[in-house]
Scaffold this active site. Structure first.
Site, PDB file in Angstrom:
ATOM      1  N   HIS A  70       6.014   6.213  11.334  1.00 59.61           N
ATOM      2  CA  HIS A  70       5.492   6.085   9.876  1.00 59.61           C
ATOM      3  C   HIS A  70       4.630   7.414   9.746  1.00 59.61           C
ATOM      4  CE1 HIS A  70       3.932   4.480   6.341  1.00 59.61           C
ATOM      5  NE2 HIS A  70       3.457   3.448   6.821  1.00 59.61           N
ATOM      6  N   ARG A 109       0.967  -1.026  -0.066  1.00 62.13           N
ATOM      7  CA  ARG A 109      -0.064  -0.004   0.105  1.00 62.13           C
ATOM      8  C   ARG A 109       0.778   1.285   0.004  1.00 62.13           C
ATOM      9  NH1 ARG A 109      -2.229  -4.045   1.940  1.00 62.13           N
ATOM     10  NH2 ARG A 109      -0.544  -4.183   3.504  1.00 62.13           N
ATOM     11  N   THR A 110       1.833   1.411   0.821  1.00 58.39           N
ATOM     12  CA  THR A 110       2.612   2.469   0.951  1.00 58.39           C
ATOM     13  C   THR A 110       3.257   2.928  -0.276  1.00 58.39           C
ATOM     14  OG1 THR A 110       2.785   2.286   3.422  1.00 58.39           O
ATOM     15  CG2 THR A 110       4.360   3.886   2.253  1.00 58.39           C
ATOM     16  N   ARG A 159      11.498   3.929   2.629  1.00 60.70           N
ATOM     17  CA  ARG A 159      11.310   2.985   3.836  1.00 60.70           C
ATOM     18  C   ARG A 159      12.419   2.039   3.964  1.00 60.70           C
ATOM     19  NH1 ARG A 159       5.984  -0.794   4.475  1.00 60.70           N
ATOM     20  NH2 ARG A 159       5.293   1.127   5.232  1.00 60.70           N
ATOM     21  N   LYS A 213      26.728  -4.976  -1.848  1.00 59.42           N
ATOM     22  CA  LYS A 213      27.811  -4.893  -2.071  1.00 59.42           C
ATOM     23  C   LYS A 213      28.817  -4.177  -0.940  1.00 59.42           C
ATOM     24  CE  LYS A 213      27.333  -4.139  -7.043  1.00 59.42           C
ATOM     25  NZ  LYS A 213      27.602  -3.181  -8.171  1.00 59.42           N
TER      26      LYS A 213
END
Length: 301
Positions: free
Chosen positions: A128, A50-51, A100, A79
């Protein structure tokens, strides 16, 4: 340094209300093109449905373009590149970064080295803020206001970043909180201390039935397996709460059930057809809220 949104505390009460007002305008007219020519990076080091998709939809509705990745498997971090170096490089290419990350505090690190605004789309169990703004949007839309509401937050209050941000935000609006959780998942002490300082009333319980009849907003959360350092701890509490339609007989007529999603077992599907379920509409408002946030931080609204 450009203004970023890392914690909900980065916005004043007036700024939050402004975002909600602009989001409503965008819901009435979602086809906007005033960000034509802008490029926005969506960097998701942790899985999201959703986000991520609502941010990408928001960017496209505003006329900008999206670059980025849905997880970190194909990035130079595999890496050994540091997060700071990744953000420094990406800043050269874009006008804004949406990120995120599974590590609490990662968004702060990104904002400290970025040369463009950074939006925290969730950093571990910390914050959030864009979820909180869409939560406020849903609450105001269903209740008609944000002031003096009885809010019952249920489930994973320890690791639930959406809960942490929402408590911070609602503290501007004179709420009364009930925190419903098992002992293993109680809300971190710092949030209770903040409420004590502000004189905001709250109580704690382990029983979901205790707060159903009085609340205006029932905010359900899943128990998040990915946040638990100990699998056995998760197994003990994973199914501790399950809301079913039969439990809603004595709730307020205007009460609404919210959930940051995804749900697992904590809301039975028979709740979906009740007049109290609002979690899918709640998620739908996320695109408009994120359009408003992007526009505001880039100086357009």
């Amino acid at each position: 340094m450009p203004k970023s949104l890392i914690s909900i505390q980065d916005f004043t009460k007036e700024e939050m209300l402004h975002i909600l007002d602009v989001a409503r305008e965008f819901e009435d007219n979602r086809e906007q093109n005033f960000l034509t020519g802008k490029v926005i990076a969506c960097l998701f080091f942790e899985p999201s449905t959703r986000t991520r998709l609502s941010f990408e939809a928001a960017v496209n509705r505003l006329g900008a373009r999206v670059i980025g990745f849905p997880d970190n498997r194909n990035t130079s971090q595999t890496k050994g590149e540091t997060l700071e170096d990744t953000i420094r490089i990406v800043s050269n290419y874009v006008d804004m970064i949406v990120m995120r990350h599974p590590m609490a505090g990662a968004a702060d690190i990104a904002a400290s080295v970025a040369t463009v605004p950074v939006i925290n789309a969730g950093d571990g169990a910390n914050q959030h803020p864009t979820q909180t703004l869409l939560d406020l949007y849903a609450i105001r839309k269903t209740q008609g206001h944000l002031e003096r509401l009885n809010v019952n937050l249920v489930g994973d209050l320890k690791y639930g970043r959406a809960v942490h941000s929402l408590v911070d935000a609602l503290s501007f609006f004179n709420p009364r909180f009930m925190f419903t959780s098992p002992q293993e998942l109680t809300i971190p002490r710092k949030y209770l201390e903040m409420l004590d300082i502000k004189g905001i009333p709250y109580c704690e319980t382990e029983h979901i039935e205790d707060g159903l009849s009085d609340c205006d907003i029932l905010y359900m959360t899943r128990v998040q397996q990915e946040r638990f350092p100990d699998v056995e701890e998760y197994e003990k509490v994973k199914d501790v709460y399950r809301l079913e339609a039969s439990m809603l007989d004595n709730v307020k007529p205007g009460m609404k059930i919210l959930h940051p999603l995804p749900r697992v077992n904590e809301i039975a599907t028979d709740v979906d057809s009740t007049p109290y379920a609002y979690y899918f509409q709640q998620a739908g408002g996320g695109m408009y809220v994120r359009m408003a946030i992007i526009s505001y931080l880039l100086g357009y609204r």
